[in-house]
Enzyme design. Structure first.
Site, PDB file in Angstrom:
ATOM      1  N   ASP A  67       0.806  -1.224   0.000  1.00  0.00           N
ATOM      2  CA  ASP A  67       0.000   0.000   0.000  1.00  0.00           C
ATOM      3  C   ASP A  67       0.837   1.271   0.000  1.00  0.00           C
ATOM      4  O   ASP A  67       2.053   1.228   0.182  1.00  0.00           O
ATOM      5  CB  ASP A  67      -0.962  -0.011   1.205  1.00  0.00           C
ATOM      6  CG  ASP A  67      -0.272  -0.388   2.512  1.00  0.00           C
ATOM      7  OD1 ASP A  67       0.963  -0.438   2.537  1.00  0.00           O
ATOM      8  OD2 ASP A  67      -0.963  -0.629   3.506  1.00  0.00           O
ATOM      9  N   ASN A 136      -7.490  -2.833  14.349  1.00  0.00           N
ATOM     10  CA  ASN A 136      -8.880  -3.101  13.961  1.00  0.00           C
ATOM     11  C   ASN A 136      -8.980  -4.266  12.969  1.00  0.00           C
ATOM     12  O   ASN A 136     -10.032  -4.500  12.390  1.00  0.00           O
ATOM     13  CB  ASN A 136      -9.530  -1.836  13.374  1.00  0.00           C
ATOM     14  CG  ASN A 136      -8.857  -1.366  12.080  1.00  0.00           C
ATOM     15  OD1 ASN A 136      -7.941  -2.008  11.588  1.00  0.00           O
ATOM     16  ND2 ASN A 136      -9.325  -0.262  11.545  1.00  0.00           N
ATOM     17  N   HIS A 138      -7.165  -4.581  10.154  1.00  0.00           N
ATOM     18  CA  HIS A 138      -6.859  -4.308   8.752  1.00  0.00           C
ATOM     19  C   HIS A 138      -5.552  -4.969   8.334  1.00  0.00           C
ATOM     20  O   HIS A 138      -4.636  -5.148   9.134  1.00  0.00           O
ATOM     21  CB  HIS A 138      -6.892  -2.803   8.419  1.00  0.00           C
ATOM     22  CG  HIS A 138      -5.754  -1.977   8.916  1.00  0.00           C
ATOM     23  ND1 HIS A 138      -5.928  -0.794   9.585  1.00  0.00           N
ATOM     24  CD2 HIS A 138      -4.409  -2.133   8.803  1.00  0.00           C
ATOM     25  CE1 HIS A 138      -4.758  -0.265   9.866  1.00  0.00           C
ATOM     26  NE2 HIS A 138      -3.818  -1.057   9.406  1.00  0.00           N
ATOM     27  N   GLU A 143      -9.571  -1.895   5.291  1.00  0.00           N
ATOM     28  CA  GLU A 143     -10.202  -1.552   6.559  1.00  0.00           C
ATOM     29  C   GLU A 143     -11.489  -2.354   6.772  1.00  0.00           C
ATOM     30  O   GLU A 143     -12.119  -2.788   5.797  1.00  0.00           O
ATOM     31  CB  GLU A 143     -10.551  -0.060   6.554  1.00  0.00           C
ATOM     32  CG  GLU A 143      -9.348   0.867   6.498  1.00  0.00           C
ATOM     33  CD  GLU A 143      -8.708   1.095   7.856  1.00  0.00           C
ATOM     34  OE1 GLU A 143      -8.663   0.163   8.670  1.00  0.00           O
ATOM     35  OE2 GLU A 143      -8.254   2.231   8.096  1.00  0.00           O
TER      36      GLU A 143
HETATM   37  C1  GLP Z   1      -0.466   0.314   8.798  1.00  0.00           C
HETATM   38  C2  GLP Z   1      -0.177  -0.428   7.473  1.00  0.00           C
HETATM   39  C3  GLP Z   1      -0.302  -1.907   7.641  1.00  0.00           C
HETATM   40  C4  GLP Z   1       0.349  -2.320   8.941  1.00  0.00           C
HETATM   41  C5  GLP Z   1      -0.467  -1.794  10.091  1.00  0.00           C
HETATM   42  C6  GLP Z   1       0.111  -2.098  11.460  1.00  0.00           C
HETATM   43  O1  GLP Z   1      -1.491   1.214   8.727  1.00  0.00           O
HETATM   44  N1  GLP Z   1      -0.929   0.002   6.359  1.00  0.00           N
HETATM   45  O2  GLP Z   1       0.292  -2.568   6.524  1.00  0.00           O
HETATM   46  O3  GLP Z   1       0.395  -3.719   9.039  1.00  0.00           O
HETATM   47  O4  GLP Z   1      -0.781  -0.444   9.932  1.00  0.00           O
HETATM   48  O5  GLP Z   1       1.159  -1.258  11.749  1.00  0.00           O
HETATM   49  P1  GLP Z   1       2.168  -1.460  12.932  1.00  0.00           P
HETATM   50  O6  GLP Z   1       3.104  -2.547  12.515  1.00  0.00           O
HETATM   51  O7  GLP Z   1       2.889  -0.144  13.053  1.00  0.00           O
HETATM   52  O8  GLP Z   1       1.377  -1.822  14.141  1.00  0.00           O
END
Ligand code: GLP
Length: 242
Positions: A67, A136, A138, A143
């Site tokens: 992404d 959440n 995702h 989402e």
């Molecule tokens: C972000 C990314 C995800 C990631 C998630 C968790 O928003 N788009 O690909 O897995 O949030 O992030 P973190 O590893 O900082 O908890």
């Protein structure tokens, strides 16, 4: 889904790096689906170390990221392109022209999404997809929603995601509200999936991921239907499932 519980964040990172390195060792021209966020940082450090020590060679690898924020250029220090360059690509022997991240500045986002999916298909699909998980549920930026999208698409970020990601920006107002993300179809078509999570804050969502119902309200729950998923978490993130 196979669950691997590591002692702590460091061990989780090492195990995940080893798992990813195995894919490349078995198939030097592998297509790796990569992820951003705080969680994979130490795993990428480990892969850099392994590359420098000659244990894994990325020269024939192609990477395709999940992404990107809409509105940020690849030079913006919070863009996912910048993240990938600074946390991994600049330090390993990968051919940068074979590293792909959606273009968050594309004038025609729909075309960008279509071409991203065509690229994945032309590459023969993803051999191994790395995933983090949002609080959440995702994955990428898919989402929780009434419906999920199959292909790469434009999405609006939920308020809790904007709040969670604000920690990387100077203020919450700077967090983009939209992103381009690979869809659940692209992710589910990967031959192998490695999902990593660390810390107590992820414990509830890890329980839902492994034991909850399959629902679009927890996009990661779709992974229960994939036949080759390794979930690597530390003890804190696993506390409700062990
Ligand atoms: C972000 C990314 C995800 C990631 C998630 C968790 O928003 N788009 O690909 O897995 O949030 O992030 P973190 O590893 O900082 O908890």
């Amino acid at each position: 889904m196979k669950l691997v519980v590591a002692k702590d964040y460091e061990e989780m990172s090492k195990l995940a790096a080893q798992e990813m390195a195995n894919v490349v060792q078995n198939k030097p021209e592998a297509v790796l689906g990569l992820a951003t966020g705080g969680t994979p940082v130490a795993m990428y450090k480990e892969l850099i170390k392994m590359n420098k020590e000659g244990q894994v060679d990325f020269s024939k690898v192609t990477s395709i990221n999940l992404d990107e924020y809409v509105g940020l250029s690849g030079n913006h220090d919070q863009s996912y392109r910048y993240f990938m360059n600074t946390n991994l690509f600049n330090h390993i022997n990968i051919d940068k022209t074979k590293t792909f991240v959606p273009n968050g500045l594309a004038e025609d986002i729909e075309k960008e999404c279509k071409e991203y999916d065509e690229r994945i298909a032309n590459l023969g699909g993803i051999d191994c997809q790395l995933l983090g998980i949002g609080n959440n549920g995702h994955v990428g930026f898919n989402e929780p929603n009434e419906e999920l999208s199959l292909g790469t698409h434009l999405t609006s970020l939920k308020e809790d995601t904007i709040k969670a990601n604000a920690r990387f920006f100077n203020s919450i107002d700077e967090v983009p509200t939209q992103a381009v993300t690979m869809g659940l179809g692209g992710i589910m078509k990967a031959k192998k999936i490695i999902l990593i999570a660390s810390g107590e804050g992820k414990a509830e969502i890890i329980e839902k991921l492994l034991k909850g119902k399959i629902t679009t309200q927890v996009p990661a729950s779709m992974l229960q239907m994939h036949n080759n998923v390794v979930v690597i978490v530390d003890e804190a993130a696993a506390k409700l499932v062990i």
